[in-house]
Design an enzyme around this catalytic site. Structure first.
Site, PDB file in Angstrom:
ATOM      1  CG  ASN A  87     -79.817  68.299  52.994  1.00  0.00           C
ATOM      2  OD1 ASN A  87     -79.948  68.258  51.676  1.00  0.00           O
ATOM      3  ND2 ASN A  87     -78.608  68.820  53.813  1.00  0.00           N
TER       4      ASN A  87
ATOM      5  CG  HIS B 165     -78.513  69.946  48.996  1.00  0.00           C
ATOM      6  ND1 HIS B 165     -77.710  69.162  49.993  1.00  0.00           N
ATOM      7  CD2 HIS B 165     -78.129  69.542  47.890  1.00  0.00           C
ATOM      8  CE1 HIS B 165     -76.923  68.565  49.308  1.00  0.00           C
ATOM      9  NE2 HIS B 165     -77.255  68.590  47.919  1.00  0.00           N
TER      10      HIS B 165
ATOM     11  CG  ASP C 272     -73.007  73.096  43.113  1.00  0.00           C
ATOM     12  OD1 ASP C 272     -72.464  72.505  42.279  1.00  0.00           O
ATOM     13  OD2 ASP C 272     -73.969  72.626  43.953  1.00  0.00           O
TER      14      ASP C 272
ATOM     15  CD  GLU D 298     -76.147  71.750  52.835  1.00  0.00           C
ATOM     16  OE1 GLU D 298     -77.435  70.982  52.347  1.00  0.00           O
ATOM     17  OE2 GLU D 298     -75.150  70.934  52.560  1.00  0.00           O
TER      18      GLU D 298
HETATM   19  C1  GLP Z   1     -74.644  67.906  45.425  1.00  0.00           C
HETATM   20  C2  GLP Z   1     -74.711  68.720  44.266  1.00  0.00           C
HETATM   21  C3  GLP Z   1     -76.238  68.806  44.007  1.00  0.00           C
HETATM   22  C4  GLP Z   1     -76.936  67.377  43.746  1.00  0.00           C
HETATM   23  C5  GLP Z   1     -76.694  66.538  44.866  1.00  0.00           C
HETATM   24  C6  GLP Z   1     -77.121  65.224  44.630  1.00  0.00           C
HETATM   25  O1  GLP Z   1     -74.554  68.005  46.731  1.00  0.00           O
HETATM   26  N1  GLP Z   1     -74.558  70.094  44.656  1.00  0.00           N
HETATM   27  O2  GLP Z   1     -76.201  69.625  42.850  1.00  0.00           O
HETATM   28  O3  GLP Z   1     -78.163  67.409  43.570  1.00  0.00           O
HETATM   29  O4  GLP Z   1     -75.099  66.553  45.208  1.00  0.00           O
HETATM   30  O5  GLP Z   1     -76.213  64.251  44.492  1.00  0.00           O
HETATM   31  P1  GLP Z   1     -76.328  62.793  44.050  1.00  0.00           P
HETATM   32  O6  GLP Z   1     -76.738  62.688  42.649  1.00  0.00           O
HETATM   33  O7  GLP Z   1     -74.874  62.180  44.154  1.00  0.00           O
HETATM   34  O8  GLP Z   1     -77.153  62.225  44.888  1.00  0.00           O
END
Ligand code: GLP
Length: 260
Positions: free
Chosen positions: A136, A138, A67, A143
């Site tokens: 959440n 995702h 993304d 989402e």
């Molecule tokens: C973002 C990314 C996800 C990732 C998530 C969790 O939203 N788009 O791919 O899994 O963050 O991030 P973190 O590892 O900082 O908790």
């Protein structure tokens, strides 16, 4: 779904990095799906270390990130383009032309999303998709209530996600409201998925993903449909699972068994 519970965060990260490194060593022309977020930073550092010691080459690897934020140029310090450059790409021998992220500031982001799917297909599809998980549930930026069959497209971010990611943006800058993300259907097309989750803040999402009903309210639960997904956890992120004893029984200390 293969559930490997490691004794510590460090052990979980080592395990996941080791799997990626072994995969690349065995498949030098691998097409990797890559993730961002804080969880992945120490994993990428371990890959960089292995490369630095001459143990791992990415010279023939192709990558597609999950993304990118809409409206953020690749040069923006908080873009996922910058994240990947800083965390991994500029420290390894990968050919920059073989690294792909959606262009968040494309003239038409919808067209960019469609062409991203085409680029993945042209590369032969993703052979190993690395994933984190949002609090959440995702994956990518899919989402809750994302279609389980969705393809790469523009998604509106939830306030939970925006506030979780606020720490990466300067205080005077608004966090993006939209992202281009691979869809859940796109992720499920990968030959193999490897999801890493650490820390207590992921415990409920992890439980919903592994044991909860298959439901768009927890997008990661779609991985229950995937034939080859490995989930690597530390004790904290596994705390809300009901069948913990079973996972330890099947994979003591998160190790593979002779049936794997
Ligand atoms: C973002 C990314 C996800 C990732 C998530 C969790 O939203 N788009 O791919 O899994 O963050 O991030 P973190 O590892 O900082 O908790």
């Amino acid at each position: 779904m293969k559930v490997l519970i490691c004794s510590s965060r460090e052990a979980a990260i080592d395990r996941a990095a080791g799997m990626v490194a072994d995969y690349v060593a065995a498949h030098p022309r691998a097409v990797l799906g890559l993730a961002t977020g804080g969880t992945m930073l120490p994993l990428y550092q371990r890959l960089v270390d292995r490369h630095g010691k001459g143990h791992l080459s990415f010279a023939e690897v192709t990558t597609f990130n999950l993304d990118e934020y809409v409206g953020i140029a690749p040069e923006h310090p908080c873009s996922y383009h910058s994240y990947m450059r800083d965390a991994l790409f500029s420290h390894i021998d990968i050919d920059e032309a073989h690294t792909h992220l959606p262009l968040g500031n494309a003239d038409c982001v919808h067209q960019e999303a469609r062409s991203y799917e085409t680029r993945i297909n042209t590369a032969g599809g993703i052979s190993l998709q690395l994933l984190g998980i949002g609090q959440n549930g995702h994956i990518g930026f899919n989402e809750p209530t994302s279609s389980l069959g969705s393809r790469t497209r523009v998604k509106t971010l939830t306030e939970t996600t925006r506030s979780a990611n606020r720490r990466y943006f300067p205080a005077d800058e608004d966090t993006p409201r939209y992202a281009i993300t691979m869809g859940i259907g796109t992720i499920l097309d990968a030959q193999n998925c490897l999801l890493l989750a650490t820390g207590p803040e992921k415990a409920q999402a992890v439980a919903d993903m592994i044991e909860g009903p298959l439901s768009a309210i927890c997008p990661a639960s779609a991985l229950q449909l995937h034939p080859s997904t490995t989930v690597i956890l530390d004790e904290a992120s596994s705390a809300n699972l009901r069948l913990t004893d079973y996972y330890h029984h099947v994979h003591p200390n998160g190790e593979e068994t002779r049936f794997d």
